[in-house]
Design a protein around this motif. Structure first.
Motif, short mmCIF file in Angstrom:
data_model
loop_
_atom_site.label_atom_id
_atom_site.label_comp_id
_atom_site.label_asym_id
_atom_site.label_seq_id
_atom_site.Cartn_x
_atom_site.Cartn_y
_atom_site.Cartn_z
N THR A 100 0.83 -1.21 0.00
CA THR A 100 0.00 0.00 0.00
C THR A 100 0.86 1.25 0.00
O THR A 100 0.60 2.21 -0.75
CB THR A 100 -0.93 0.00 1.23
N VAL A 101 1.89 1.27 0.83
CA VAL A 101 2.77 2.44 0.91
C VAL A 101 3.53 2.65 -0.39
O VAL A 101 3.65 3.78 -0.89
CB VAL A 101 3.76 2.27 2.08
N LEU A 110 1.08 9.42 -0.92
CA LEU A 110 1.70 8.89 0.30
C LEU A 110 1.14 9.54 1.55
O LEU A 110 0.96 8.88 2.58
CB LEU A 110 3.22 9.10 0.23
N GLN A 111 0.83 10.83 1.48
CA GLN A 111 0.31 11.52 2.66
C GLN A 111 -1.08 11.05 3.05
O GLN A 111 -1.55 11.34 4.16
CB GLN A 111 0.28 13.04 2.39
N ASP A 112 -1.76 10.34 2.15
CA ASP A 112 -3.11 9.86 2.44
C ASP A 112 -3.13 8.49 3.11
O ASP A 112 -4.19 8.02 3.53
CB ASP A 112 -3.93 9.78 1.14
N LEU A 131 -4.65 -7.95 -2.70
CA LEU A 131 -3.98 -7.25 -1.60
C LEU A 131 -2.52 -6.95 -1.90
O LEU A 131 -1.94 -6.04 -1.28
CB LEU A 131 -4.08 -8.09 -0.33
N LEU A 132 -1.94 -7.69 -2.83
CA LEU A 132 -0.53 -7.49 -3.16
C LEU A 132 -0.37 -7.27 -4.67
O LEU A 132 0.32 -8.04 -5.36
CB LEU A 132 0.31 -8.71 -2.73
N PRO A 133 -0.99 -6.22 -5.20
CA PRO A 133 -0.87 -5.98 -6.64
C PRO A 133 0.57 -5.63 -7.03
O PRO A 133 1.33 -5.11 -6.22
CB PRO A 133 -1.81 -4.79 -6.87
N VAL A 134 0.91 -5.94 -8.27
CA VAL A 134 2.23 -5.57 -8.77
C VAL A 134 2.29 -4.06 -8.91
O VAL A 134 1.37 -3.43 -9.44
CB VAL A 134 2.50 -6.24 -10.13
#
Length: 217
Positions: A100-101, A110-112, A131-134
């Protein structure tokens, strides 16, 4: 074999929002603690098994030592799987949050990013692509060797997820109580689920570093 990994370094942490950096550090330390506890439990299980194998069931002189070793082996297996499942919760959460980061960094959001709650391994194992997209990474900042290691790390996670789904015990990775409920005749839990997720999360942080780090002189 599961292992400990380095956690987020100070330079990267300083370049991230404080809450994001704090959770990445928390997840890294939690995964290391989970891995260590699992390895210690595995050692106890192996030692009990060795004692059991060293005693002959036809020798009355070792009857009770064999009985105790047999009990210890069964207990060891149960405890080991409980530690593995707890490790899996931390590792599933770590890999998901690191993804996600990284994705938010690439999209300029990133700030969101907000701290997350635990991700149950069964949810991730059911839909690892979701949940773990490329995340496509710029070749100008991330070298090809790291991109290849990320690809292999993700393949390892996908293979472990596929095996877990096929085993019929994916739900037993959701913490110690879930592992305790695994039927005795069911497939044993696979350490590659948490260890693969843990290692992949560390690679994601390695890829994140050049994307957010301050320019170096």
């Amino acid at each position: 074999m599961s292992e400990s990994h380095s956690v987020i370094e100070d330079e990267l942490a300083d370049a991230l929002p404080s809450a994001v950096a704090a959770q990445l550090r928390d997840l890294g330390l939690a995964c290391n603690a989970g891995s260590l506890a699992y390895r210690q439990a595995l050692l106890v299980e192996e030692q009990a098994g060795q004692v059991f194998e060293a005693t002959r069931d036809t020798d009355p002189a070792v009857l009770f030592r064999r009985l105790v070793a047999d009990e210890h082996t069964d207990i060891g297996l149960s405890v080991t799987e409980q530690f593995l499942a707890t490790y899996a919760v931390a590792a599933a959460s770590y890999a998901t949050f690191a993804t996600t980061v990284l994705a938010a960094t690439m999209s300029g959001r990133l700030q969101d990013v907000e701290p997350m709650t635990p991700v149950m391994p069964s949810v991730l194992l059911a839909d690892p692509d979701g949940l773990l997209p490329v995340v496509d990474l710029p070749s100008s900042l991330v070298d090809n060797e790291l991109v290849e290691r990320l690809r292999r790390g993700r393949e390892r996670v996908m293979a472990a997820a596929s095996n877990a789904r096929a085993s019929g015990v994916a739900g037993c990775y959701d913490g110690h109580s879930a592992a305790l409920a695994r039927p005795d005749d069911a497939v044993e839990l696979d350490e590659d689920v948490p260890s693969g997720l843990h290692a992949y999360a560390v690679l994601l942080l390695e890829a994140l570093d050049p994307l957010v780090a301050e320019p170096r002189a």
